[in-house]
Every structure is written in C-alpha cells, then in structure tokens.
Motif scaffolding. Structure first.
Motif, mmCIF file in Angstrom:
data_model
loop_
_atom_site.group_PDB
_atom_site.id
_atom_site.type_symbol
_atom_site.label_atom_id
_atom_site.label_comp_id
_atom_site.label_asym_id
_atom_site.label_seq_id
_atom_site.Cartn_x
_atom_site.Cartn_y
_atom_site.Cartn_z
ATOM 1 N N TRP A 89 30.919 42.185 36.669
ATOM 2 C CA TRP A 89 32.446 42.508 36.914
ATOM 3 C C TRP A 89 32.569 43.106 38.190
ATOM 4 C CZ3 TRP A 89 35.150 40.139 33.588
ATOM 5 C CH2 TRP A 89 34.904 40.026 32.245
ATOM 6 N N ARG A 90 33.786 42.773 38.843
ATOM 7 C CA ARG A 90 34.102 43.294 40.278
ATOM 8 C C ARG A 90 35.631 43.842 40.300
ATOM 9 N NH1 ARG A 90 32.304 38.318 39.994
ATOM 10 N NH2 ARG A 90 34.293 37.287 40.713
ATOM 11 N N ILE A 91 35.892 44.594 41.105
ATOM 12 C CA ILE A 91 37.153 44.916 41.026
ATOM 13 C C ILE A 91 37.843 44.125 42.346
ATOM 14 C CG2 ILE A 91 39.054 46.712 41.767
ATOM 15 C CD1 ILE A 91 37.146 48.607 40.120
ATOM 16 N N ALA A 92 39.095 43.494 42.216
ATOM 17 C CA ALA A 92 39.884 42.643 43.087
ATOM 18 C C ALA A 92 41.074 43.427 43.299
ATOM 19 C CB ALA A 92 39.612 41.183 42.734
ATOM 20 N N ARG A 93 41.603 43.029 44.400
ATOM 21 C CA ARG A 93 42.804 43.573 44.627
ATOM 22 C C ARG A 93 43.719 42.075 45.105
ATOM 23 N NH1 ARG A 93 42.268 47.650 48.759
ATOM 24 N NH2 ARG A 93 41.849 46.061 50.120
ATOM 25 N N LEU A 94 45.049 42.239 44.782
ATOM 26 C CA LEU A 94 45.889 41.008 45.092
ATOM 27 C C LEU A 94 47.197 41.730 45.318
ATOM 28 C CD1 LEU A 94 47.842 39.874 42.451
ATOM 29 C CD2 LEU A 94 45.419 39.360 41.996
ATOM 30 N N ASP A 95 48.160 40.935 46.084
ATOM 31 C CA ASP A 95 49.454 41.321 46.406
ATOM 32 C C ASP A 95 50.543 40.455 45.571
ATOM 33 O OD1 ASP A 95 51.897 42.009 47.331
ATOM 34 O OD2 ASP A 95 51.429 42.140 49.391
ATOM 35 N N PRO A 96 51.130 40.788 44.352
ATOM 36 C CA PRO A 96 51.816 39.804 43.671
ATOM 37 C C PRO A 96 53.166 39.449 44.566
ATOM 38 C CG PRO A 96 52.059 42.198 42.861
ATOM 39 C CD PRO A 96 50.764 42.218 43.992
ATOM 40 N N ARG A 97 53.461 40.195 45.693
ATOM 41 C CA ARG A 97 54.767 39.805 46.281
ATOM 42 C C ARG A 97 54.657 38.569 47.262
ATOM 43 N NH1 ARG A 97 54.471 45.956 48.184
ATOM 44 N NH2 ARG A 97 52.657 45.242 48.389
ATOM 45 N N ARG A 98 53.270 38.186 47.375
ATOM 46 C CA ARG A 98 53.038 36.954 48.400
ATOM 47 C C ARG A 98 53.295 35.729 47.211
ATOM 48 N NH1 ARG A 98 49.853 37.672 52.883
ATOM 49 N NH2 ARG A 98 49.347 39.930 53.249
ATOM 50 N N ASP A 99 53.631 34.805 48.106
ATOM 51 C CA ASP A 99 53.813 33.346 47.182
ATOM 52 C C ASP A 99 52.494 32.927 46.720
ATOM 53 O OD1 ASP A 99 56.561 33.342 48.181
ATOM 54 O OD2 ASP A 99 56.290 32.229 50.091
ATOM 55 N N ALA A 100 51.435 32.958 47.327
ATOM 56 C CA ALA A 100 50.322 32.451 46.728
ATOM 57 C C ALA A 100 49.093 33.738 46.577
ATOM 58 C CB ALA A 100 49.583 31.250 47.341
ATOM 59 N N PRO A 101 49.206 34.725 45.940
ATOM 60 C CA PRO A 101 48.484 35.827 46.104
ATOM 61 C C PRO A 101 46.999 35.400 45.659
ATOM 62 C CG PRO A 101 49.659 36.039 44.180
ATOM 63 C CD PRO A 101 50.178 34.814 44.956
ATOM 64 N N GLU A 102 46.050 36.032 46.691
ATOM 65 C CA GLU A 102 44.512 35.469 46.637
ATOM 66 C C GLU A 102 43.753 37.081 46.154
ATOM 67 O OE1 GLU A 102 42.536 33.469 49.227
ATOM 68 O OE2 GLU A 102 44.182 32.328 49.924
ATOM 69 N N ALA A 103 43.051 36.993 45.223
ATOM 70 C CA ALA A 103 42.525 38.246 44.718
ATOM 71 C C ALA A 103 41.162 38.247 45.761
ATOM 72 C CB ALA A 103 41.923 38.034 43.352
#
Length: 192
Positions: A137-151
């Motif tokens: 397992w890893r912790i990832a971060r993404l921005d849901p405000r973007r059109d195509a969020p990338e983790a």
C-alpha cells in the motif's frame, strides 16, 4: 469505530481509548465518515454483502429511510468534502463523487485498489495498492477540482492498512493484522 465480525459500532473516548457507547449496526459496518452532525456508514447486507450507505445520528441511531443503495451494490470507504460524499469501489480502482441521495456526479480513477481515503485541504489522500499477494500500500494525493485528477504517490505504508482519516494534525488508519489503530504524519515535502 466498527466491528465487521460483531456487526457493531462503537464511540471511543479519544483521551482514554475506552468505549463510551456501543450500537448494533443493520449489517456489516465497512466504513464511516462524519457529515455535518451525522455519520454515514457503508453497510453490507445479506448473503451477497450488498452495500448501502446509511445515515446514523448519535441520539437517534440508524435511519432506515435514509438508506441509499451503492452503485452496483458495491462500495467501501467514504470521505466527505463538506457538501458531497465520496465512495470508493476497491476492485474497480475508482472513487465516486455522490450527492446526498446517492446519485453519481463524477468518477475518479485512482489506478489501484483502494483501502481508504480522506480530504485534507481540498485534496483527497488515498490508500492505494494491492491486497494480494503481499499487502502493498501507498498513500497518494489527488486534486478532485481538476478535470482529470492524477493520483501521485507520496509515501509507502509498511503494514496492511485499512481506512484513512485526518484529525487536523495527524492521519489515522488501522493495522488490520495487528488489531491496532495507528496515527502518523506524512513526510514533509521540500519547498523550492
């Protein structure tokens, strides 16, 4: 806190770690999130473990009238951005943005199995990886405000983690195999 095996939920005093309240759940409690004075639980019901999102108010209990069927009767972890629920589908590698009646507003691909997620500062922090064969397992971060969020992966989790939340200072998860609740801070990023 919930117990899959006992089908119960517990209120825990965070200072003493003592159980201060215990309730029976209407099925298997898989996950929970606070939503403006209430809690929303993902509950598994019946022999096929069909998943529903159920509202829980501490003074009232579970509200049967507010039970929402999860899309395709699958779903596990929940997070909340202050206006919308976000529910992950572990094996579909995605997080669904839902309105409070359960309609899917958006699908966010996370690129791996999901075993927890939470909002911090408008961003989604997600536990992602693989359960089989070795619990990686890893912790990832993404921005849901973007059109195509990338983790983007930001940390490795060195244990079989389940669930993720943030209390304003620390992240919390559980180490399933050890029956432990774990708190931690993420490594700080260098500023350029």
């Amino acid at each position: 806190m919930g117990s899959r095996d006992l089908r119960r939920i517990y209120a825990i005093d965070p200072k003493t770690w003592r159980v201060i309240e215990e309730r029976e759940a209407p099925g298997i409690p898989w996950a929970a999130v606070a939503t403006n004075g209430t809690l929303r639980f993902t509950i598994g019901e019946g022999p096929d473990d069909d998943r529903y999102i159920c509202r829980f108010t501490p003074k009232v209990g579970f509200a049967e009238a507010d039970r929402i069927a999860c899309p395709e009767f699958t779903g596990s972890y929940l997070s909340y951005d202050g206006g919308h629920l976000y529910m992950s589908q572990w094996y579909k590698h995605r997080i669904l943005k839902l309105n409070m009646t359960g309609n899917v507003l958006r699908v966010i691909d996370v690129g791996a199995e999901i075993c927890g997620h939470t909002f911090v500062g408008g961003l989604i922090y997600v536990l992602r990886g693989t359960e089989q064969p070795n619990e990686e397992w890893r912790i990832a971060r993404l921005d849901p405000r973007r059109d195509a969020p990338e983790a983007q992966d930001i940390a490795v989790v060195p244990f079989a983690s389940r669930s993720l939340t943030f209390d304003g200072e620390r992240f919390w998860s559980n180490h399933r195999a050890a029956n432990e609740i774990v708190s931690f801070c993420l490594p700080t990023e260098s500023k350029k």
